[in-house]
Write an enzyme that holds these catalytic residues in place. Structure first.
Site, short mmCIF file in Angstrom:
data_model
loop_
_atom_site.label_atom_id
_atom_site.label_comp_id
_atom_site.label_asym_id
_atom_site.label_seq_id
_atom_site.Cartn_x
_atom_site.Cartn_y
_atom_site.Cartn_z
N LYS A 13 0.83 -1.20 0.00
CA LYS A 13 0.00 0.00 0.00
C LYS A 13 0.88 1.26 0.00
O LYS A 13 2.05 1.18 0.37
CB LYS A 13 -0.96 0.00 1.19
CG LYS A 13 -0.35 0.49 2.49
CD LYS A 13 -1.35 0.45 3.62
CE LYS A 13 -1.99 1.80 3.87
NZ LYS A 13 -1.11 2.84 4.40
N LYS A 18 7.66 0.78 0.33
CA LYS A 18 8.11 0.05 -0.86
C LYS A 18 9.37 0.65 -1.47
O LYS A 18 10.33 -0.05 -1.75
CB LYS A 18 7.05 0.09 -1.99
CG LYS A 18 5.78 -0.63 -1.70
CD LYS A 18 4.81 -0.47 -2.86
CE LYS A 18 4.39 0.97 -3.11
NZ LYS A 18 3.64 1.57 -2.01
N LYS A 44 3.55 8.38 -8.85
CA LYS A 44 4.31 9.47 -8.21
C LYS A 44 5.72 9.61 -8.79
O LYS A 44 6.34 10.65 -8.66
CB LYS A 44 4.45 9.23 -6.69
CG LYS A 44 3.20 9.54 -5.90
CD LYS A 44 3.50 9.84 -4.41
CE LYS A 44 4.31 8.84 -3.63
NZ LYS A 44 3.72 7.50 -3.46
N ASP A 130 -2.23 -0.63 -3.47
CA ASP A 130 -3.33 -0.69 -2.51
C ASP A 130 -4.68 -0.58 -3.20
O ASP A 130 -5.71 -0.61 -2.56
CB ASP A 130 -3.23 0.38 -1.43
CG ASP A 130 -2.89 1.75 -1.93
OD1 ASP A 130 -3.04 2.71 -1.18
OD2 ASP A 130 -2.46 1.87 -3.09
N1 LIG Z 1 11.96 0.74 8.12
C1 LIG Z 1 11.74 2.05 8.10
N2 LIG Z 1 12.23 2.85 9.09
C2 LIG Z 1 11.98 4.18 9.09
N3 LIG Z 1 11.28 4.82 8.13
C3 LIG Z 1 10.77 4.08 7.12
C4 LIG Z 1 10.98 2.67 7.05
N4 LIG Z 1 10.36 2.22 5.93
C5 LIG Z 1 9.80 3.30 5.34
N5 LIG Z 1 10.04 4.42 6.06
C6 LIG Z 1 9.60 5.80 5.77
O1 LIG Z 1 8.22 5.80 5.42
C7 LIG Z 1 7.94 6.78 4.43
C8 LIG Z 1 7.25 6.14 3.23
O2 LIG Z 1 8.15 5.23 2.62
P1 LIG Z 1 8.16 4.97 1.05
O3 LIG Z 1 9.25 3.99 0.81
O4 LIG Z 1 8.21 6.25 0.30
O5 LIG Z 1 6.74 4.29 0.88
P2 LIG Z 1 6.00 3.80 -0.46
O6 LIG Z 1 7.00 3.75 -1.54
O7 LIG Z 1 5.44 2.47 -0.09
O8 LIG Z 1 4.91 4.80 -0.71
C9 LIG Z 1 9.29 7.40 4.06
O9 LIG Z 1 9.44 8.63 4.72
C10 LIG Z 1 10.31 6.37 4.55
O10 LIG Z 1 11.53 6.95 4.91
MG LIG Z 2 7.03 4.72 -3.35
#
Ligand SMILES: Nc1ncnc2c1ncn2[C@@H]1O[C@H](COP(=O)(O)OP(=O)(O)O)[C@@H](O)[C@H]1O
Ligand SMILES: [Mg+2]
Length: 291
Positions: A13, A18, A44, A130
């Site tokens: 999601k 991810k 995005k 998601d």
């Molecule tokens: N294991 C983790 N520890 C700390 N922050 C995390 C962790 N995994 C993800 N984040 C934080 O959560 C936020 C969303 O992560 P992101 O990888 O951009 O999500 P997605 O790609 O699924 O939308 C970011 O600010 C990222 O740094």
């Molecule tokens: Mg992402």
């Protein structure tokens, strides 16, 4: 003769981690000497930013919107350690189908034999998942990826999205779709969170490939536009990502999961909710007895 790269899709999601996880896997794989492409499939188009110092790259769909004939190489940018970064991009909000965008972007690279020419070991797709929209099922349905992993925390909405993905995989498995490699359990810092995600994994016959704690090291790295592997290579968190990358690199046999029905998922989450209430009550009573 060039080999066929191993194609992996990472689903989950929005906001679950991810891109963070995928970028660290890519970084750990190049560090281990592999040739890697990270292919962002989130409209995005921000999947690869921490591989490029926080910088965004133009997406394949951006380039196609500018001119009709695009040399696919114009959409490939080098990032940390020589990782090849590509963003599929997406339609303008409210129009068009994100799934078509993914197909168009992958087709363009395939037609121009980019995967073979770059002699890649791994292509990792970072896919927003998601939505129940069929578009996001494209990498599974079309067999673009062979192995699918999902990033999930112990939160219900993340598990709900993972279960939906499992239903998609189950549905397309008989017509050559991708199979499930396992769950990457992200932001797991307590035994309780571990119990929840482990129970869901058991119920859906799915392995957990790695537990990844929520860590400030990740936040710090992200703020400097880097992966944890690049910004904090000596950290414990970097070693967690290296272990995860190793598991994914060595992973061979994916399977069809056994997703829960809507009703089963509701009952399952309700039983955990009752369990939480009971635990909290026991905690309060213990605290009162001590006082
Ligand atoms: N294991 C983790 N520890 C700390 N922050 C995390 C962790 N995994 C993800 N984040 C934080 O959560 C936020 C969303 O992560 P992101 O990888 O951009 O999500 P997605 O790609 O699924 O939308 C970011 O600010 C990222 O740094
Ligand atoms: Mg992402």
């Amino acid at each position: 003769m060039s080999r066929k790269p191993k194609q992996i899709a990472i689903y989950g999601k929005g906001g679950i981690g991810k891109s963070t996880t995928t970028s660290n896997i890519s970084a750990a794989l190049v560090e281990a000497g592999y040739k890697v492409m990270q292919f962002g499939c989130d409209p995005k188009a921000d999947s690869t930013t921490t591989l490029r110092g926080g910088e965004y790259i133009p997406s394949v769909l951006d380039l196609l919107a500018e001119k009709r004939r695009v040399d696919a190489r114009e959409a490939v940018f080098k990032g940390f350690g020589g990782i090849y970064c590509v963003e599929a991009g997406g339609p303008a909000p409210g129009v068009g189908c994100a799934g078509r965008g993914i197909i168009t972007a992958v087709e363009l690279l395939k037609q121009q034999r980019i995967f073979e020419d770059l002699d890649l070991d791994y292509v990792i797709y970072d896919v927003l998942g998601d939505v129940v929209c069929g578009g996001f099922a494209v990498p599974v349905r079309e067999g673009i990826a062979e192995h699918v992993f999902t990033v999930s925390s112990a939160d219900f909405m993340a598990i709900y999205a993972a279960n939906n993905l499992f239903r998609g995989i189950e549905k397309f498995s008989s017509s050559g779709g991708a199979l499930l490699g396992g769950i990457i359990a992200n932001s797991i810092n307590t035994d309780f969170q571990r119990d929840i995600i482990e129970d869901f994994a058991k119920r859906t016959s799915t392995p957990i490939v790695q537990y990844v704690p929520r860590s400030l090291t990740v936040t710090q790295a992200e703020l400097s536009g880097k992966t944890t592997i690049e910004a904090a290579p000596q950290s414990e968190q970097a070693d967690v990502y290296r272990a995860l990358a190793r598991h994914i690199a060595e992973h061979e046999t994916s399977k069809v999961p056994t997703p829960l029905s809507q009703v089963e998922l509701r009952e399952w989450s309700a039983s955990w909710a009752e369990h939480i209430v009971r635990m909290e009550r026991a905690d309060r009573e213990r605290a009162r007895a001590v006082a």
